[in-house]
Design a protein around this motif. Structure first.
Motif, PDB file in Angstrom:
ATOM      1  N   ALA A 111       1.011  -1.512   0.071  1.00  0.00           N
ATOM      2  CA  ALA A 111      -0.083  -0.146  -0.130  1.00  0.00           C
ATOM      3  C   ALA A 111       0.605   1.184   0.461  1.00  0.00           C
ATOM      4  O   ALA A 111       1.749   0.964   0.144  1.00  0.00           O
ATOM      5  CB  ALA A 111      -0.972  -0.099   1.363  1.00  0.00           C
ATOM      6  N   VAL A 112      -0.209   1.917  -0.173  1.00  0.00           N
ATOM      7  CA  VAL A 112       0.647   3.513  -0.104  1.00  0.00           C
ATOM      8  C   VAL A 112       0.333   4.265   0.760  1.00  0.00           C
ATOM      9  O   VAL A 112      -1.206   4.366   1.037  1.00  0.00           O
ATOM     10  CB  VAL A 112       0.704   4.318  -1.354  1.00  0.00           C
ATOM     11  N   GLU A 113       0.731   4.759   1.369  1.00  0.00           N
ATOM     12  CA  GLU A 113       0.162   5.382   2.823  1.00  0.00           C
ATOM     13  C   GLU A 113       0.662   7.594   2.685  1.00  0.00           C
ATOM     14  O   GLU A 113       1.135   7.430   2.445  1.00  0.00           O
ATOM     15  CB  GLU A 113       0.833   5.274   3.919  1.00  0.00           C
ATOM     16  N   GLU A 119       0.406  12.008  10.238  1.00  0.00           N
ATOM     17  CA  GLU A 119      -1.076  11.139  10.803  1.00  0.00           C
ATOM     18  C   GLU A 119      -1.660  10.897   9.569  1.00  0.00           C
ATOM     19  O   GLU A 119      -1.037  11.824   8.456  1.00  0.00           O
ATOM     20  CB  GLU A 119      -1.900  12.704  11.455  1.00  0.00           C
ATOM     21  N   THR A 120      -1.236   9.534  10.223  1.00  0.00           N
ATOM     22  CA  THR A 120      -2.325   8.658   8.853  1.00  0.00           C
ATOM     23  C   THR A 120      -3.600   8.975   8.013  1.00  0.00           C
ATOM     24  O   THR A 120      -4.263   8.939   9.305  1.00  0.00           O
ATOM     25  CB  THR A 120      -2.357   7.348   9.165  1.00  0.00           C
ATOM     26  N   ALA A 121      -3.824   9.371   6.934  1.00  0.00           N
ATOM     27  CA  ALA A 121      -5.328   9.839   6.660  1.00  0.00           C
ATOM     28  C   ALA A 121      -5.670   8.259   5.262  1.00  0.00           C
ATOM     29  O   ALA A 121      -6.736   8.241   6.125  1.00  0.00           O
ATOM     30  CB  ALA A 121      -5.341  10.655   5.502  1.00  0.00           C
ATOM     31  N   THR A 253     -15.232  16.640  13.575  1.00  0.00           N
ATOM     32  CA  THR A 253     -14.312  16.964  12.277  1.00  0.00           C
ATOM     33  C   THR A 253     -13.673  18.420  11.190  1.00  0.00           C
ATOM     34  O   THR A 253     -14.316  19.412  11.977  1.00  0.00           O
ATOM     35  CB  THR A 253     -15.158  15.806  11.258  1.00  0.00           C
ATOM     36  N   GLU A 254     -12.728  17.829  11.377  1.00  0.00           N
ATOM     37  CA  GLU A 254     -12.380  19.177  10.498  1.00  0.00           C
ATOM     38  C   GLU A 254     -11.080  18.506   9.390  1.00  0.00           C
ATOM     39  O   GLU A 254     -10.817  17.362   9.816  1.00  0.00           O
ATOM     40  CB  GLU A 254     -11.457  20.298  10.944  1.00  0.00           C
ATOM     41  N   PRO A 255     -11.405  19.170   7.936  1.00  0.00           N
ATOM     42  CA  PRO A 255     -10.313  18.601   6.709  1.00  0.00           C
ATOM     43  C   PRO A 255      -8.942  18.628   7.765  1.00  0.00           C
ATOM     44  O   PRO A 255      -8.644  19.386   8.159  1.00  0.00           O
ATOM     45  CB  PRO A 255     -10.224  19.980   6.457  1.00  0.00           C
ATOM     46  N   LEU A 256      -8.637  17.316   7.249  1.00  0.00           N
ATOM     47  CA  LEU A 256      -6.768  17.267   7.777  1.00  0.00           C
ATOM     48  C   LEU A 256      -6.500  18.042   6.790  1.00  0.00           C
ATOM     49  O   LEU A 256      -4.876  18.518   7.103  1.00  0.00           O
ATOM     50  CB  LEU A 256      -6.456  15.812   6.901  1.00  0.00           C
TER      51      LEU A 256
END
Length: 466
Positions: A111-113, A119-121, A253-256
């Motif tokens: 996988a491509v993280e 922070e992992t999205a 929630t808020e946008p990363l």
């Protein structure tokens, strides 16, 4: 002689020992067996005689998992290594080691993280899909063609500014890519990755209670159920009133990361014309007349607009160029007072028409005025200057207007369809009082017109001529 013989014997003994040692080494090497210590990561699993058998078992597991996850590239979560060793008497169980190896290995997918500020999205199957996820996120706020054009532009190339031109698109926080081996269940698709970038992940935050707020209102504000809100705040009671500035734990929630958009464009705008009002006594008070028609000018505006996702954060004008000048509108405003006193010289109260009934005896009663009908324009006009003292519905008269000319004369206008004046209005000779109609007791559309002097009825035909 004895000494020589002793030296010979010692040399012979040494030679015999050397031969014996050489023969022993050859014998030992022939009896050593190569085995392999098997490791999964840093963990020692056991020893096998045949490395190929272990490798085949590992490959078999990989093939089985690959068949389950055809869309991904399957790999081991931890490397399997083999360290050879030569020993005299192996005492291990190769089959047990292979069984242990099979239980110990864990298979994952490549996988491509995607990470934002470490922070992992999300995890995507390939670099191409990871880049597509980032592109799709940008396309939530920028047209795909505009984005393509922006990315194709050289860094130092000045864009041609058209009606609307996207000058630059970037993210507020960089999204980095790292190759990882993960469990297949952790893999995201492009749509999920965009959702996470756009909305982030739930995080706890503190909400301060404002005056009048209740639990249900706060829960709704953060898309929570009341039960979930109470679960986050065990100290709260369902029926317990909230206090102003009380701290309540919520999830939000808020946008990363956000899409930063720089837009420029060229648009045409009107330059509003001015209106100048010039007072004149050539017109009666209340009257207006346009002396010069106004016309808006036009200008070309080079504007900029900065946006953060779908919010405009800054906008303004870079340059303006006048294309045509506005033309001022000049309006004449009357200041001449309308005299409330009549001239004594009456004007015909209708626009043309004929007399259908004169004053005098009619149908067994006295007809107080004259009836006028047969007009193409049904405007009813004031016979002279004066002040309206009655404008209302009045029995058989229907809609009736009475004008006091302040010189002893009063005129009456009856059966109007509608009235343009009200009590207290000052009217000028010839101005409109209303529209001819058939209200009240009437046999058709007409005007009933009366003239009174000092309270006495007079014949209208003595004062007006058609």
């Amino acid at each position: 002689m004895k000494e020589t013989t002793g030296l010979w014997k010692k040399a012979a003994a040494i030679a015999l020992l050397a031969v014996s040692l050489s023969f022993g080494t050859v014998y030992a090497e022939d009896n050593l067996k190569t085995v392999y210590h098997v490791y999964v990561g840093d963990k020692h699993i056991g020893i096998v005689d045949d490395k190929e058998t272990a490798e085949e078992k590992v490959q078999q597991n990989l093939d089985e998992e690959q068949a389950k996850h055809e869309d991904y590239d399957v790999e081991l979560l931890e490397d399997v290594s083999y360290v050879p060793e030569k020993i005299f008497s192996p005492s291990h169980d190769s089959k047990e080691t292979v069984r242990e190896l099979e239980e110990s290995i864990e298979v994952g997918v490549s996988a491509v993280e995607l990470t934002v500020d470490d922070e992992t999205a999300a995890f995507l199957p390939s670099e191409q899909e990871a880049e597509e996820a980032v592109r799709s996120y940008k396309e939530q706020y920028v047209d795909a063609e505009d984005l393509k054009e922006t990315e194709a532009r050289d860094e130092n190339e000045e864009p041609e500014i058209k009606d609307k031109t996207i000058v630059d698109v970037e993210l507020s926080k960089d999204v980095e890519q790292t190759e990882k081996i993960i469990e297949a269940s952790d893999m995201n698709d492009i749509e999920e990755a965009v959702e996470i970038l756009q909305n982030g992940k739930n995080k706890e935050k503190i909400h301060k209670v404002e005056d009048g707020e209740v639990l249900g209102e706060i829960a709704s504000q953060y898309d929570l159920s009341e039960d979930k809100l109470l679960e986050l705040n065990e100290e709260l009671g369902e029926e317990e009133p909230l206090q102003i500035d009380q701290e309540v734990t919520v999830t939000d929630t808020e946008p990363l990361t956000e899409v930063l958009i720089k837009e420029e464009g060229i648009k045409k705008e009107k330059i509003p014309h001015e209106t100048e009002v010039v007072e004149t006594d050539d017109l009666l008070k209340g009257e207006k007349e346009t002396k010069q028609e106004g016309k808006d000018g036009e200008k070309e505006v080079h504007y900029y607009k900065d946006k953060r996702n779908d919010r405009t954060t800054d906008e303004g004008t870079i340059e303006e160029k006048e294309l045509s000048q506005p033309k001022k509108e000049i309006v004449l405003k009357g200041t001449k007072e309308i005299p409330s006193k009549g001239t004594g010289d009456f004007e015909w109260p209708a626009v043309g028409g004929t007399i259908t009934s004169k004053q005098g005896e009619r149908w067994g009663s006295h007809h107080k005025g004259i009836d006028i009908a047969g007009v193409s324009d049904r405007t009813i006009k004031a016979a002279d200057n004066g002040k309206v003292i009655e404008a209302e519905k009045s029995g058989a008269y229907g809609n009736k207007v009475v004008v006091d000319h302040n010189n002893g004369y009063e005129t009456t206008y009856a059966h109007l369809k509608s009235m343009d004046v009200k009590v207290g209005d000052t009217v000028e000779k010839g101005s409109s009082l209303g529209v001819m109609g058939t209200t009240g007791r009437s046999t058709g559309v007409h005007l009933h017109f009366e003239v009174h002097k000092n309270g006495s009825l007079e014949n209208p035909l003595d004062h007006v001529q058609q």
